[in-house]
Design an enzyme around this catalytic site. Structure first.
Site, PDB file in Angstrom:
ATOM      1  N   ASP A   8       0.958  -1.238  -0.010  1.00  0.00           N
ATOM      2  CA  ASP A   8       0.083  -0.071   0.132  1.00  0.00           C
ATOM      3  C   ASP A   8       0.903   1.106   0.052  1.00  0.00           C
ATOM      4  O   ASP A   8       2.284   1.022  -0.246  1.00  0.00           O
ATOM      5  CB  ASP A   8      -0.925  -0.174   1.061  1.00  0.00           C
ATOM      6  CG  ASP A   8      -0.306   0.288   2.442  1.00  0.00           C
ATOM      7  OD1 ASP A   8       0.861   0.323   2.725  1.00  0.00           O
ATOM      8  OD2 ASP A   8      -1.125   0.525   3.633  1.00  0.00           O
ATOM      9  N   CYS A  66       3.407  -2.929   4.087  1.00  0.00           N
ATOM     10  CA  CYS A  66       2.765  -1.839   4.277  1.00  0.00           C
ATOM     11  C   CYS A  66       3.114  -1.131   5.374  1.00  0.00           C
ATOM     12  O   CYS A  66       4.221  -1.213   5.721  1.00  0.00           O
ATOM     13  CB  CYS A  66       1.049  -2.283   4.881  1.00  0.00           C
ATOM     14  SG  CYS A  66       1.000  -3.049   6.264  1.00  0.00           S
ATOM     15  N   THR A  68       3.070  -0.938   8.795  1.00  0.00           N
ATOM     16  CA  THR A  68       3.793  -1.868   9.871  1.00  0.00           C
ATOM     17  C   THR A  68       3.922  -3.241   8.994  1.00  0.00           C
ATOM     18  O   THR A  68       4.827  -4.002   9.970  1.00  0.00           O
ATOM     19  CB  THR A  68       2.471  -2.197  10.870  1.00  0.00           C
ATOM     20  OG1 THR A  68       1.390  -2.628  10.345  1.00  0.00           O
ATOM     21  CG2 THR A  68       2.407  -0.720  11.657  1.00  0.00           C
ATOM     22  N   HIS A  99      10.982 -22.944   9.621  1.00  0.00           N
ATOM     23  CA  HIS A  99       9.819 -23.493  10.439  1.00  0.00           C
ATOM     24  C   HIS A  99       8.549 -23.449   9.680  1.00  0.00           C
ATOM     25  O   HIS A  99       7.713 -24.475   9.886  1.00  0.00           O
ATOM     26  CB  HIS A  99       9.932 -23.214  11.727  1.00  0.00           C
ATOM     27  CG  HIS A  99      11.045 -23.582  12.745  1.00  0.00           C
ATOM     28  ND1 HIS A  99      11.127 -23.415  14.172  1.00  0.00           N
ATOM     29  CD2 HIS A  99      12.224 -23.980  12.223  1.00  0.00           C
ATOM     30  CE1 HIS A  99      12.140 -23.726  14.437  1.00  0.00           C
ATOM     31  NE2 HIS A  99      12.905 -24.333  13.376  1.00  0.00           N
ATOM     32  N   HIS A 134       8.357 -29.928  11.105  1.00  0.00           N
ATOM     33  CA  HIS A 134       7.659 -28.681  10.707  1.00  0.00           C
ATOM     34  C   HIS A 134       6.801 -28.834   9.558  1.00  0.00           C
ATOM     35  O   HIS A 134       5.552 -28.014   9.518  1.00  0.00           O
ATOM     36  CB  HIS A 134       8.826 -27.634  10.330  1.00  0.00           C
ATOM     37  CG  HIS A 134       9.625 -27.425  11.512  1.00  0.00           C
ATOM     38  ND1 HIS A 134       9.526 -27.025  12.685  1.00  0.00           N
ATOM     39  CD2 HIS A 134      11.018 -27.866  11.479  1.00  0.00           C
ATOM     40  CE1 HIS A 134      10.324 -26.783  13.636  1.00  0.00           C
ATOM     41  NE2 HIS A 134      11.510 -27.344  12.681  1.00  0.00           N
TER      42      HIS A 134
HETATM   43  C1  RB5 Z   1      -2.147   2.877   6.336  1.00  0.00           C
HETATM   44  O1  RB5 Z   1      -2.098   4.132   6.864  1.00  0.00           O
HETATM   45  C2  RB5 Z   1      -1.740   1.852   7.233  1.00  0.00           C
HETATM   46  O2  RB5 Z   1      -2.692   1.467   8.275  1.00  0.00           O
HETATM   47  C3  RB5 Z   1      -1.092   0.530   6.809  1.00  0.00           C
HETATM   48  O3  RB5 Z   1      -0.046   0.820   5.846  1.00  0.00           O
HETATM   49  C4  RB5 Z   1      -0.748  -0.597   7.533  1.00  0.00           C
HETATM   50  O4  RB5 Z   1       0.291  -0.076   8.443  1.00  0.00           O
HETATM   51  C5  RB5 Z   1      -1.986  -1.570   8.011  1.00  0.00           C
HETATM   52  O5  RB5 Z   1      -1.711  -2.538   8.755  1.00  0.00           O
END
Ligand code: RB5
Length: 145
Positions: A8, A66, A68, A99, A134
């Site tokens: 994203d 993304c 996180t 694993h 595994h």
């Molecule tokens: C986008 O703002 C953010 O929520 C997305 O990139 C991600 O971190 C979601 O898990």
């Protein structure tokens, strides 16, 4: 090996850095499923698309980013046959291959240093599944959806 990549907006810059690294590897062909800018988009679309590319065999493995790495890994893991590991260290990358036989890697563009993300990617690409006990467990995962 064909690697599908997707992100994203929060993972876009990291995806581009990962692509630049993958281009240095002669054994890898990249399929980029977007997004293509930092304009806001919805990560489930991109996690699903990358998961489907791997599950269908169009790509051998996938890398998703993304902000996180959490949301896009959740999306990828909803596709049958996908085992997507969110990694924040080289050790996690090695273990998710040894694993979990992770066929997808998730990274956080806002939470993981880009140079570390490249080291994580290298470890994930170059570590083999150990099989044995595994395999029984990954088979159980694959039966869930
Ligand atoms: C986008 O703002 C953010 O929520 C997305 O990139 C991600 O971190 C979601 O898990």
């Amino acid at each position: 090996m064909i690697i599908a990549v997707a992100s994203d907006h929060g993972g876009f810059a990291l995806k581009e850095k990962i692509k630049a690294f993958l281009r240095t590897r002669e054994d890898i062909k990249i399929v980029d499923l977007g997004t293509n800018s930092e304009e806001s988009v919805d990560y489930p679309i991109y996690g699903k698309a990358c998961g489907e590319a791997v599950a269908s065999g169009k790509a051998d493995r996938g890398i998703v980013c993304c902000g996180t790495g959490i949301g896009i890994s959740i999306a990828a893991n909803k596709v049958k046959g996908i085992r997507c590991g969110l990694c924040t260290s080289v050790e996690m990358a090695e273990l998710t291959r040894k694993h979990n036989n992770a066929n997808m890697l998730a990274l956080g563009g806002r939470t993981t240093d880009p140079d570390l993300a490249i080291e994580i990617t290298k470890a994930w690409l170059d570590t083999e599944f150990e099989g044995g006990r595994h395999k029984r467990r990954t088979d159980m995962l694959d039966e869930m959806i």
